[in-house]
Scaffold this motif. Structure first.
Motif, PDB file in Angstrom:
ATOM      1  N   GLY A  67       0.801  -1.191   0.000  1.00 56.00           N
ATOM      2  CA  GLY A  67       0.000   0.000   0.000  1.00 56.00           C
ATOM      3  C   GLY A  67       0.859   1.278   0.000  1.00 56.00           C
ATOM      4  O   GLY A  67       2.024   1.257  -0.330  1.00 56.00           O
ATOM      5  N   THR A  95       7.456   4.713  -1.659  1.00 55.48           N
ATOM      6  CA  THR A  95       6.252   5.539  -1.698  1.00 55.48           C
ATOM      7  C   THR A  95       5.892   5.902  -3.133  1.00 55.48           C
ATOM      8  O   THR A  95       6.762   5.916  -4.004  1.00 55.48           O
ATOM      9  CB  THR A  95       6.469   6.828  -0.874  1.00 55.48           C
ATOM     10  OG1 THR A  95       5.359   7.713  -1.075  1.00 55.48           O
ATOM     11  CG2 THR A  95       7.740   7.569  -1.262  1.00 55.48           C
ATOM     12  N   ASN A 164      11.490   4.311  -9.232  1.00 53.73           N
ATOM     13  CA  ASN A 164      11.128   2.995  -9.762  1.00 53.73           C
ATOM     14  C   ASN A 164      10.112   3.164 -10.870  1.00 53.73           C
ATOM     15  O   ASN A 164       9.047   3.746 -10.650  1.00 53.73           O
ATOM     16  CB  ASN A 164      10.482   2.137  -8.666  1.00 53.73           C
ATOM     17  CG  ASN A 164      11.501   1.632  -7.665  1.00 53.73           C
ATOM     18  OD1 ASN A 164      12.686   1.551  -7.957  1.00 53.73           O
ATOM     19  ND2 ASN A 164      11.029   1.292  -6.482  1.00 53.73           N
ATOM     20  N   VAL A 166       7.919   0.892 -13.537  1.00 51.48           N
ATOM     21  CA  VAL A 166       7.500  -0.427 -14.004  1.00 51.48           C
ATOM     22  C   VAL A 166       7.369  -0.370 -15.528  1.00 51.48           C
ATOM     23  O   VAL A 166       6.806   0.586 -16.075  1.00 51.48           O
ATOM     24  CB  VAL A 166       6.157  -0.837 -13.357  1.00 51.48           C
ATOM     25  CG1 VAL A 166       5.635  -2.140 -13.959  1.00 51.48           C
ATOM     26  CG2 VAL A 166       6.309  -0.988 -11.846  1.00 51.48           C
ATOM     27  N   ILE A 193      11.675  -1.731 -13.787  1.00 52.15           N
ATOM     28  CA  ILE A 193      11.250  -2.995 -13.179  1.00 52.15           C
ATOM     29  C   ILE A 193      10.340  -3.764 -14.132  1.00 52.15           C
ATOM     30  O   ILE A 193       9.373  -3.198 -14.651  1.00 52.15           O
ATOM     31  CB  ILE A 193      10.447  -2.723 -11.884  1.00 52.15           C
ATOM     32  CG1 ILE A 193      11.247  -1.823 -10.942  1.00 52.15           C
ATOM     33  CG2 ILE A 193      10.048  -4.012 -11.199  1.00 52.15           C
ATOM     34  CD1 ILE A 193      10.497  -1.463  -9.661  1.00 52.15           C
ATOM     35  N   GLY A 333       5.077  -4.109  -1.853  1.00 52.73           N
ATOM     36  CA  GLY A 333       6.075  -4.217  -2.915  1.00 52.73           C
ATOM     37  C   GLY A 333       7.440  -3.828  -2.448  1.00 52.73           C
ATOM     38  O   GLY A 333       7.623  -3.332  -1.359  1.00 52.73           O
TER      39      GLY A 333
HETATM   40  N1  SAM Z   1       2.826   2.704  -2.854  1.00 57.42           N
HETATM   41  C1  SAM Z   1       4.229   2.635  -2.913  1.00 57.42           C
HETATM   42  C2  SAM Z   1       4.723   2.777  -4.341  1.00 57.42           C
HETATM   43  O1  SAM Z   1       3.909   2.795  -5.252  1.00 57.42           O
HETATM   44  O2  SAM Z   1       5.932   2.871  -4.514  1.00 57.42           O
HETATM   45  C3  SAM Z   1       4.835   1.408  -2.266  1.00 57.42           C
HETATM   46  C4  SAM Z   1       4.175   0.089  -2.541  1.00 57.42           C
HETATM   47  S1  SAM Z   1       4.308  -0.471  -4.219  1.00 57.42           S
HETATM   48  C5  SAM Z   1       3.478  -2.009  -4.109  1.00 57.42           C
HETATM   49  C6  SAM Z   1       6.036  -0.847  -4.350  1.00 57.42           C
HETATM   50  C7  SAM Z   1       6.574  -1.019  -5.747  1.00 57.42           C
HETATM   51  O3  SAM Z   1       5.991  -2.150  -6.344  1.00 57.42           O
HETATM   52  C8  SAM Z   1       6.309   0.148  -6.668  1.00 57.42           C
HETATM   53  O4  SAM Z   1       7.519   0.583  -7.242  1.00 57.42           O
HETATM   54  C9  SAM Z   1       5.401  -0.423  -7.718  1.00 57.42           C
HETATM   55  O5  SAM Z   1       5.594   0.179  -8.966  1.00 57.42           O
HETATM   56  C10 SAM Z   1       5.842  -1.879  -7.713  1.00 57.42           C
HETATM   57  N2  SAM Z   1       4.848  -2.774  -8.274  1.00 57.42           N
HETATM   58  C11 SAM Z   1       3.533  -2.860  -7.985  1.00 57.42           C
HETATM   59  N3  SAM Z   1       2.931  -3.816  -8.733  1.00 57.42           N
HETATM   60  C12 SAM Z   1       3.899  -4.359  -9.522  1.00 57.42           C
HETATM   61  C13 SAM Z   1       3.916  -5.382 -10.517  1.00 57.42           C
HETATM   62  N4  SAM Z   1       2.820  -6.060 -10.859  1.00 57.42           N
HETATM   63  N5  SAM Z   1       5.097  -5.661 -11.108  1.00 57.42           N
HETATM   64  C14 SAM Z   1       6.216  -4.991 -10.786  1.00 57.42           C
HETATM   65  N6  SAM Z   1       6.268  -4.022  -9.847  1.00 57.42           N
HETATM   66  C15 SAM Z   1       5.123  -3.704  -9.235  1.00 57.42           C
END
Ligand code: SAM
Ligand code: SF4
Length: 333
Positions: A67, A95, A164, A166, A193, A333
């Motif tokens: 989250g 975040t 980050n 994606v 990523i 994540g």
């Molecule tokens: N809300 C925060 C954020 O967006 O950075 C922290 C949690 S988020 C789940 C953490 C990381 O997981 C983020 O960089 C997000 O882009 C990545 N993420 C979420 N779903 C993903 C997926 N299906 N494949 C690869 N990375 C993913």
């Protein structure tokens, strides 16, 4: 701690909430899940106890995620206590960046408050520099907030700020170079990523997948051959490359295509509902909240953690017809 495959475990990723102010399709299913009830989420006291015990058996680095972690009430005093735990040498926060420039009690921005609490690094998600594409990906029109959040983070004085991004076919290709330039101009460490199968719905179809090797080739066609930098590592699984003629590194997280991806894994994950997971890409998880709430001693928690480490798989299961059981937002994540 070391598992039977030789992974040395020193890093705990802690999700403190399943709630989020954005709606990224690759993380949250469109058919929105219910948030967990408050009593179903570990309290800060419980998390601090687990982190403290874990620090006694070799966890030195912690990343707080969700989250969206900055949506949880009183997160700053919690982080301050986490940062002061004996044995924890580094605390980072992941975040979406939307709340970093918001005022926090006693501080101009939340980013300032995080640095004052002792948080050393921040990972900010930003997949695109196009505001309307940003709104499509995240389900929210918060692009400007993220940009001001990044500014606030730069001014706050973190040791490291990572961006980050994606990768998604059809969305990312045109954004690769703008993101590389943006990171360069702002002194940010950019990582691309690969999309992992941790949500449901169309976004995770084969046709959305863009391998890191292809992203790298596309950058190289424009900027020249990237130079592998095996000597540079952060705590994560990214492979880093330097950009010719620039003082810039780029990271590539090939979770799906890099067959050596799991070899250097040093992580355990604690979900916000108190499950300890030895691997993001495996359905294995163990109910630490239940242990704690039924009165586990510190030694009981140590034994529990060590048993989870014992069960850590050699590698993730994403390439083996993995079907998402829990969404990314529910794991952290
Ligand atoms: N809300 C925060 C954020 O967006 O950075 C922290 C949690 S988020 C789940 C953490 C990381 O997981 C983020 O960089 C997000 O882009 C990545 N993420 C979420 N779903 C993903 C997926 N299906 N494949 C690869 N990375 C993913
Ligand atoms: Fe929220 Fe981060 Fe998941 Fe997007 S990736 S829905 S911002 S937790």
């Amino acid at each position: 701690m070391q598992d039977k495959h030789g992974h040395r475990i020193s890093y705990l990723r802690i999700s403190i909430t399943d709630r989020c102010n954005e709606r990224c399709g690759y993380c949250m299913p469109a058919e929105l899940q219910e948030w967990l009830p408050r009593e179903g989420v570990l309290t800060y006291e419980e998390i601090l106890r687990i982190a403290d015990v874990a620090a006694g058996i070799g966890i030195t680095k912690v990343r707080v995620t969700g989250g969206e972690p900055l949506t949880r009430r009183d997160v700053i005093p919690f982080l301050e206590r986490l940062c002061s735990l004996k044995g924890i040498s580094e605390v980072g926060v992941s975040t979406n960046g939307t709340l970093l420039s918001k005022a926090a009690p006693g501080f101009i921005t939340t980013a300032d408050a995080l640095v004052a609490a002792g948080v050393r690094s921040v990972n900010i998600s930003l997949d695109t520099l196009d505001p309307s594409a940003y709104a499509v990906t995240t389900g929210r029109d918060y692009f400007d907030r993220v940009i001001s959040g990044i500014d606030a983070a730069r001014q706050a004085g973190f040791e490291r700020i990572k961006i980050n991004a994606v990768l998604m076919r059809g969305r990312s290709e045109e954004q690769l170079l703008p993101l590389v330039d943006f990171a360069h101009d702002n002194g940010l460490l950019l990582r691309f990523i690969e999309l992992m199968p941790v949500s449901s719905g169309d976004v995770l179809s084969e046709s959305s997948f863009l391998p890191v090797a292809e992203a790298r080739r596309c950058i190289e066609e424009n900027l020249g051959a990237l130079d592998p930098r095996a000597d540079f590592r952060t705590n994560g699984p990214a492979s880093y490359f330097s950009v010719p003629g620039r003082d810039q590194l780029l990271g590539f997280i090939g979770a799906m295509t890099n067959l050596h991806f799991c070899e250097t894994c040093n992580k355990l994950r604690l979900t916000c509902d108190g499950k300890l997971r030895p691997c993001l890409g495996s359905h294995l998880e163990f109910d630490l909240m239940k242990e704690i709430r039924s009165g586990a001693s510190d030694q009981g928690i140590i034994d529990f953690i060590e048993q989870v480490v014992e069960r850590k798989p050699m590698e993730h299961d994403f390439r083996n017809h993995y079907f998402p059981g829990r969404k990314m937002i529910a794991i952290g994540g």
